[in-house]
Motif scaffolding. Structure first.
Motif, PDB file in Angstrom:
ATOM      1  N   ILE A  12       0.840  -1.203   0.000  1.00  0.00           N
ATOM      2  CA  ILE A  12       0.000   0.000   0.000  1.00  0.00           C
ATOM      3  C   ILE A  12       0.870   1.246   0.000  1.00  0.00           C
ATOM      4  O   ILE A  12       0.626   2.199  -0.741  1.00  0.00           O
ATOM      5  CB  ILE A  12      -0.949  -0.011   1.217  1.00  0.00           C
ATOM      6  CG1 ILE A  12      -1.912  -1.196   1.116  1.00  0.00           C
ATOM      7  CG2 ILE A  12      -1.719   1.298   1.325  1.00  0.00           C
ATOM      8  CD1 ILE A  12      -2.682  -1.469   2.374  1.00  0.00           C
ATOM      9  N   ARG A  13       1.910   1.249   0.827  1.00  0.00           N
ATOM     10  CA  ARG A  13       2.808   2.413   0.889  1.00  0.00           C
ATOM     11  C   ARG A  13       3.474   2.658  -0.464  1.00  0.00           C
ATOM     12  O   ARG A  13       3.531   3.782  -0.944  1.00  0.00           O
ATOM     13  CB  ARG A  13       3.868   2.211   1.966  1.00  0.00           C
ATOM     14  CG  ARG A  13       4.804   3.411   2.118  1.00  0.00           C
ATOM     15  CD  ARG A  13       5.776   3.210   3.255  1.00  0.00           C
ATOM     16  NE  ARG A  13       5.131   3.102   4.539  1.00  0.00           N
ATOM     17  CZ  ARG A  13       4.769   4.138   5.294  1.00  0.00           C
ATOM     18  NH1 ARG A  13       4.990   5.355   4.870  1.00  0.00           N
ATOM     19  NH2 ARG A  13       4.200   3.949   6.460  1.00  0.00           N
ATOM     20  N   CYS A  41      -8.030   0.549   4.805  1.00  0.00           N
ATOM     21  CA  CYS A  41      -6.978   1.253   5.529  1.00  0.00           C
ATOM     22  C   CYS A  41      -7.173   2.758   5.344  1.00  0.00           C
ATOM     23  O   CYS A  41      -8.008   3.195   4.556  1.00  0.00           O
ATOM     24  CB  CYS A  41      -5.591   0.826   5.058  1.00  0.00           C
ATOM     25  SG  CYS A  41      -5.120   1.484   3.459  1.00  0.00           S
ATOM     26  N   PHE A  42      -6.398   3.520   6.078  1.00  0.00           N
ATOM     27  CA  PHE A  42      -6.336   4.962   5.920  1.00  0.00           C
ATOM     28  C   PHE A  42      -4.906   5.310   5.547  1.00  0.00           C
ATOM     29  O   PHE A  42      -3.968   4.839   6.187  1.00  0.00           O
ATOM     30  CB  PHE A  42      -6.732   5.688   7.206  1.00  0.00           C
ATOM     31  CG  PHE A  42      -8.154   5.446   7.603  1.00  0.00           C
ATOM     32  CD1 PHE A  42      -9.164   6.200   7.051  1.00  0.00           C
ATOM     33  CD2 PHE A  42      -8.475   4.463   8.515  1.00  0.00           C
ATOM     34  CE1 PHE A  42     -10.487   5.972   7.400  1.00  0.00           C
ATOM     35  CE2 PHE A  42      -9.784   4.227   8.886  1.00  0.00           C
ATOM     36  CZ  PHE A  42     -10.791   4.986   8.320  1.00  0.00           C
ATOM     37  N   VAL A  43      -4.745   6.126   4.528  1.00  0.00           N
ATOM     38  CA  VAL A  43      -3.424   6.586   4.104  1.00  0.00           C
ATOM     39  C   VAL A  43      -3.346   8.065   4.430  1.00  0.00           C
ATOM     40  O   VAL A  43      -4.198   8.845   4.003  1.00  0.00           O
ATOM     41  CB  VAL A  43      -3.201   6.360   2.592  1.00  0.00           C
ATOM     42  CG1 VAL A  43      -1.853   6.895   2.158  1.00  0.00           C
ATOM     43  CG2 VAL A  43      -3.328   4.891   2.247  1.00  0.00           C
ATOM     44  N   GLU A  44      -2.341   8.448   5.202  1.00  0.00           N
ATOM     45  CA  GLU A  44      -2.163   9.854   5.552  1.00  0.00           C
ATOM     46  C   GLU A  44      -0.938  10.391   4.827  1.00  0.00           C
ATOM     47  O   GLU A  44       0.143   9.809   4.885  1.00  0.00           O
ATOM     48  CB  GLU A  44      -1.992  10.033   7.059  1.00  0.00           C
ATOM     49  CG  GLU A  44      -1.887  11.484   7.455  1.00  0.00           C
ATOM     50  CD  GLU A  44      -1.795  11.686   8.960  1.00  0.00           C
ATOM     51  OE1 GLU A  44      -1.810  12.853   9.380  1.00  0.00           O
ATOM     52  OE2 GLU A  44      -1.691  10.693   9.696  1.00  0.00           O
ATOM     53  N   GLU A  55      -6.504  -1.104  -9.818  1.00  0.00           N
ATOM     54  CA  GLU A  55      -6.349  -2.442  -9.258  1.00  0.00           C
ATOM     55  C   GLU A  55      -5.065  -2.535  -8.444  1.00  0.00           C
ATOM     56  O   GLU A  55      -3.994  -2.140  -8.902  1.00  0.00           O
ATOM     57  CB  GLU A  55      -6.335  -3.466 -10.384  1.00  0.00           C
ATOM     58  CG  GLU A  55      -6.462  -4.879  -9.888  1.00  0.00           C
ATOM     59  CD  GLU A  55      -6.677  -5.866 -11.015  1.00  0.00           C
ATOM     60  OE1 GLU A  55      -5.848  -6.781 -11.134  1.00  0.00           O
ATOM     61  OE2 GLU A  55      -7.654  -5.701 -11.759  1.00  0.00           O
ATOM     62  N   LEU A  56      -5.189  -3.063  -7.226  1.00  0.00           N
ATOM     63  CA  LEU A  56      -4.048  -3.304  -6.354  1.00  0.00           C
ATOM     64  C   LEU A  56      -4.176  -4.710  -5.801  1.00  0.00           C
ATOM     65  O   LEU A  56      -5.180  -5.038  -5.155  1.00  0.00           O
ATOM     66  CB  LEU A  56      -4.004  -2.278  -5.213  1.00  0.00           C
ATOM     67  CG  LEU A  56      -2.953  -2.491  -4.132  1.00  0.00           C
ATOM     68  CD1 LEU A  56      -1.553  -2.377  -4.718  1.00  0.00           C
ATOM     69  CD2 LEU A  56      -3.125  -1.496  -3.007  1.00  0.00           C
ATOM     70  N   ASP A  57      -3.205  -5.528  -6.066  1.00  0.00           N
ATOM     71  CA  ASP A  57      -3.159  -6.905  -5.565  1.00  0.00           C
ATOM     72  C   ASP A  57      -4.411  -7.704  -5.966  1.00  0.00           C
ATOM     73  O   ASP A  57      -4.973  -8.457  -5.180  1.00  0.00           O
ATOM     74  CB  ASP A  57      -2.983  -6.890  -4.043  1.00  0.00           C
ATOM     75  CG  ASP A  57      -2.406  -8.191  -3.504  1.00  0.00           C
ATOM     76  OD1 ASP A  57      -1.768  -8.916  -4.296  1.00  0.00           O
ATOM     77  OD2 ASP A  57      -2.596  -8.467  -2.314  1.00  0.00           O
TER      78      ASP A  57
END
Length: 112
Positions: A50-51, A78-81, A99-101
């Motif tokens: 994700i990062r 998740c939350f991305v800050e 698309e991710l994974d």
């Protein structure tokens, strides 16, 4: 005959009336938010994946994974800050619906 069932009412606009005075006020405050909610993640998608994916839009400050309270395994969101709201805006514009994974993710603004 089909036009008998066609209803041309304008669509309603919903907003959080508890925290915002108007829909425009909500949109304005969300645009500056550095937090992005990411939904529909795969259960085996790691924080490093994700990062790396969201770092394409700007430097990521932190990632907060949603965990199942019993098993402590990721549960699909998740939350991305980000450090800046502009990077969050870019990630919502560019990565929402991608698309991710193996999963089509949903990225929207989140106001703390």
């Amino acid at each position: 005959m089909a036009d008998l069932f066609y209803d041309e009412k304008p669509s309603k606009i919903y907003w959080d009336r508890k925290h915002f005075d108007s829909f425009e006020d909500q949109v304005q405050k969300l645009r500056g938010s550095p937090l992005v909610y990411v939904g529909n993640l795969g259960f085996y998608t790691s924080e490093s994946q994700i990062r790396a994916y969201f770092a394409l839009c700007g430097p990521v400050k932190q990632i907060i994974m949603g965990l199942n309270r019993l098993s402590r395994r990721p549960c699909g969101f998740c939350f991305v800050e980000y450090f800046e709201g502009r990077a969050a805006l870019n990630s919502v514009r560019l990565l929402n619906g991608t698309e991710l994974d193996g999963q089509t993710i949903k990225a929207i603004f989140f106001l703390p």
